[in-house]
Design a protein around this motif. Structure first.
Motif, PDB file in Angstrom:
ATOM      1  N   VAL A 145      -2.965  13.210   5.244  1.00 26.77           N
ATOM      2  CA  VAL A 145      -4.315  12.768   5.595  1.00 26.77           C
ATOM      3  C   VAL A 145      -4.602  11.392   4.998  1.00 26.77           C
ATOM      4  O   VAL A 145      -5.058  10.468   5.690  1.00 26.77           O
ATOM      5  CB  VAL A 145      -5.352  13.811   5.123  1.00 26.77           C
ATOM      6  N   VAL A 146      -4.334  11.232   3.698  1.00 30.37           N
ATOM      7  CA  VAL A 146      -4.582   9.950   3.038  1.00 30.37           C
ATOM      8  C   VAL A 146      -3.671   8.865   3.607  1.00 30.37           C
ATOM      9  O   VAL A 146      -4.088   7.713   3.783  1.00 30.37           O
ATOM     10  CB  VAL A 146      -4.395  10.094   1.516  1.00 30.37           C
ATOM     11  N   ALA A 147      -2.424   9.232   3.922  1.00 29.34           N
ATOM     12  CA  ALA A 147      -1.504   8.245   4.498  1.00 29.34           C
ATOM     13  C   ALA A 147      -2.003   7.736   5.840  1.00 29.34           C
ATOM     14  O   ALA A 147      -1.902   6.532   6.137  1.00 29.34           O
ATOM     15  CB  ALA A 147      -0.115   8.861   4.650  1.00 29.34           C
ATOM     16  N   PHE A 148      -2.562   8.613   6.667  1.00 34.34           N
ATOM     17  CA  PHE A 148      -3.076   8.186   7.968  1.00 34.34           C
ATOM     18  C   PHE A 148      -4.227   7.194   7.808  1.00 34.34           C
ATOM     19  O   PHE A 148      -4.242   6.132   8.455  1.00 34.34           O
ATOM     20  CB  PHE A 148      -3.542   9.405   8.768  1.00 34.34           C
ATOM     21  N   TYR A 149      -5.195   7.505   6.956  1.00 32.42           N
ATOM     22  CA  TYR A 149      -6.343   6.615   6.802  1.00 32.42           C
ATOM     23  C   TYR A 149      -5.952   5.298   6.129  1.00 32.42           C
ATOM     24  O   TYR A 149      -6.474   4.236   6.478  1.00 32.42           O
ATOM     25  CB  TYR A 149      -7.451   7.316   6.011  1.00 32.42           C
ATOM     26  N   LEU A 150      -5.038   5.370   5.150  1.00 29.63           N
ATOM     27  CA  LEU A 150      -4.587   4.120   4.529  1.00 29.63           C
ATOM     28  C   LEU A 150      -3.843   3.244   5.529  1.00 29.63           C
ATOM     29  O   LEU A 150      -4.013   2.017   5.543  1.00 29.63           O
ATOM     30  CB  LEU A 150      -3.690   4.429   3.331  1.00 29.63           C
ATOM     31  N   LEU A 151      -3.006   3.859   6.356  1.00 29.40           N
ATOM     32  CA  LEU A 151      -2.256   3.095   7.347  1.00 29.40           C
ATOM     33  C   LEU A 151      -3.194   2.481   8.391  1.00 29.40           C
ATOM     34  O   LEU A 151      -3.001   1.333   8.825  1.00 29.40           O
ATOM     35  CB  LEU A 151      -1.230   3.996   8.029  1.00 29.40           C
ATOM     36  N   ARG A 152      -4.243   3.208   8.786  1.00 26.83           N
ATOM     37  CA  ARG A 152      -5.178   2.677   9.770  1.00 26.83           C
ATOM     38  C   ARG A 152      -5.975   1.491   9.220  1.00 26.83           C
ATOM     39  O   ARG A 152      -6.215   0.503   9.921  1.00 26.83           O
ATOM     40  CB  ARG A 152      -6.135   3.781  10.215  1.00 26.83           C
ATOM     41  N   ASP A 153      -6.370   1.563   7.957  1.00 29.57           N
ATOM     42  CA  ASP A 153      -7.222   0.532   7.366  1.00 29.57           C
ATOM     43  C   ASP A 153      -6.454  -0.395   6.424  1.00 29.57           C
ATOM     44  O   ASP A 153      -7.073  -1.055   5.585  1.00 29.57           O
ATOM     45  CB  ASP A 153      -8.379   1.189   6.597  1.00 29.57           C
ATOM     46  N   TRP A 154      -5.127  -0.449   6.551  1.00 33.56           N
ATOM     47  CA  TRP A 154      -4.325  -1.214   5.583  1.00 33.56           C
ATOM     48  C   TRP A 154      -4.681  -2.695   5.593  1.00 33.56           C
ATOM     49  O   TRP A 154      -4.906  -3.302   4.539  1.00 33.56           O
ATOM     50  CB  TRP A 154      -2.840  -1.028   5.890  1.00 33.56           C
ATOM     51  N   ASP A 155      -4.754  -3.297   6.766  1.00 36.01           N
ATOM     52  CA  ASP A 155      -5.046  -4.737   6.844  1.00 36.01           C
ATOM     53  C   ASP A 155      -6.450  -5.043   6.327  1.00 36.01           C
ATOM     54  O   ASP A 155      -6.667  -6.058   5.652  1.00 36.01           O
ATOM     55  CB  ASP A 155      -4.905  -5.220   8.287  1.00 36.01           C
ATOM     56  N   ARG A 156      -7.416  -4.165   6.633  1.00 41.01           N
ATOM     57  CA  ARG A 156      -8.778  -4.390   6.138  1.00 41.01           C
ATOM     58  C   ARG A 156      -8.851  -4.237   4.627  1.00 41.01           C
ATOM     59  O   ARG A 156      -9.588  -4.970   3.950  1.00 41.01           O
ATOM     60  CB  ARG A 156      -9.742  -3.420   6.819  1.00 41.01           C
ATOM     61  N   LEU A 157      -8.081  -3.295   4.065  1.00 39.37           N
ATOM     62  CA  LEU A 157      -8.065  -3.143   2.606  1.00 39.37           C
ATOM     63  C   LEU A 157      -7.486  -4.383   1.938  1.00 39.37           C
ATOM     64  O   LEU A 157      -8.005  -4.850   0.916  1.00 39.37           O
ATOM     65  CB  LEU A 157      -7.252  -1.899   2.228  1.00 39.37           C
TER      66      LEU A 157
END
Length: 398
Positions: free
Chosen positions: A161-173
């Protein structure tokens, strides 16, 4: 208005607070660290899918599904194999113990002229049994503990779950972190981040492929030799190969003991030695140069120290993040080394003054600029007329 010195102390204080928080939260950070590593490995593929015209969410979904299918498929293939290998190891364990106590230890005692009481095999076996029993009791209490089972299941569910959200928002982070940096250090941090990304990419992706390749080669080679527990030994040697020579030493030692117990003759022993020699050549001349390269530049002693220090400070999380953190530290140390070589502390020269008994720092003055315009000679000064010396007299010099 704050001075540069005060700003440096403020940045050091912020870094110290963040490090202390990581130290306190280490027990609960493991699933987030694993998820961050998965997101970091999947981000380049998601970026390429975005370049083909897909939306970020759809690209991340495709990458996530591919990673999930690969993981599930690997588990479905490896779990039965590992289970069969462990069962075979447990069945042959009495033979291994008998070979060690009846053949290996007496040979060592005879060659080194040791007292027979040095290796008290009965006491060694009893200590091993006690430790195995204590480990089994701990695992039994952990499996019976409802809190332990819930935490284990929670971590297992949190990672994807955390990997999916981190991967989706990686560039914004990454963009948000860049926007929050102090503007005075942002160019330097951005430069170091690009270098660290290059090093981490070489390590995380390349080293994982090296471990996988060595595990497959060692397992297949030992299985072809005829070793019953060869695939298990090969997988262990491949997994431990991220520490230089550790996978080779443990895998080779275990394979030698297994082949001596199973066959007890020189032909299969030489075949096992050949498998590990070829594996070392494959690692040193093909896999590491092609997949990892020389960007990391970590000395084997530094690797061992990083793994041990990470495990001591942060447990399994520290072992997991030891080499990525060490590779980033290499980038920072290279930058500090360059700054030091450009500083006055390094470039100033000194000479020994016998009168003072110390070294005097000599700073070479900058040469004065030479004008290309010729300068005319000054005319001679006219004589000074004297008052009392008569006409034409000159005043004598004082």
């Amino acid at each position: 208005m704050s001075t540069p010195e005060s700003r440096r102390w403020q940045l050091l204080a912020i870094a110290a607070v963040i490090g202390y928080l990581f130290y306190l939260l280490a027990p609960v950070l493991m699933p987030f660290a694993v998820a961050a590593m998965l997101a970091y490995m999947g981000d380049p593929l998601a970026d390429r899918l975005e370049q083909l015209g897909l939306g970020r969410t759809l690209a991340v979904t495709i990458v996530f599904v591919v990673l999930l299918l690969v993981t599930v498929g690997a588990l479905l293939l490896l779990i039965p194999l590992i289970s069969a290998q462990v069962d075979d190891l447990i069945r042959n364990l009495p033979r291994y113990v008998e070979w060690v106590t009846g053949t290996a230890l007496p040979w060592v005692q005879a060659k080194l002229y040791l007292d027979p009481n040095v290796f008290d095999t009965g006491r060694i076996i009893q200590v091993v049994k006690d430790h195995i029993g204590s480990i089994g009791s701990v695992l039994g209490r952990l499996s019976r503990s409802g809190v332990g089972v819930i935490m284990w299941l929670t971590n297992l569910v949190l990672i994807p779950v955390v990997a999916f959200y981190l991967l989706r928002d990686w560039d914004r982070l990454v963009a948000w972190i860049d926007s929050m940096l102090p503007r005075s250090i942002e160019p330097t941090v951005a430069h170091l981040a690009r270098q660290a990304d290059s090093v981490l990419g070489a390590f995380v992706r390349g080293q994982l492929l090296v471990m996988l390749g060595l595990g497959v080669f060692y397992g297949s080679g030992l299985a072809l030799v005829g070793l019953s527990v060869g695939p298990l030994i090969g997988m262990i040697a491949g997994l431990l190969s991220f520490v230089p020579y550790l996978g080779f030493i443990i895998g080779f030692g275990a394979a030698v003991i297994a082949v001596l117990v199973q066959y007890g003759e020189w032909t299969h022993l030489l075949l096992v030695c050949g498998v590990f020699v070829v594996g070392q050549l494959l690692e040193g001349y093909v896999l590491v140069p092609k997949l990892v390269g020389d960007k990391i530049g970590l000395h084997p002693v530094a690797v061992i120290f990083a793994v041990l220090a990470g495990g001591y400070l942060f447990g399994f999380l520290g072992v997991l993040l030891a080499l990525p953190a060490a590779s980033v530290m290499v980038v920072v140390l290279r930058y500090l080394s360059e700054r030091y070589r450009l500083s006055e502390l390094y470039t100033q020269t000194g000479v020994d003054d016998p009168a003072l008994g110390a070294t005097v720092v000599v700073v070479e003055p900058a040469p004065a600029p030479v004008s290309s315009v010729p300068v005319a000679a000054a005319p001679p000064a006219p004589p000074v007329q004297g008052g009392d010396g008569g006409a034409g007299g000159t005043t004598p010099p004082a």
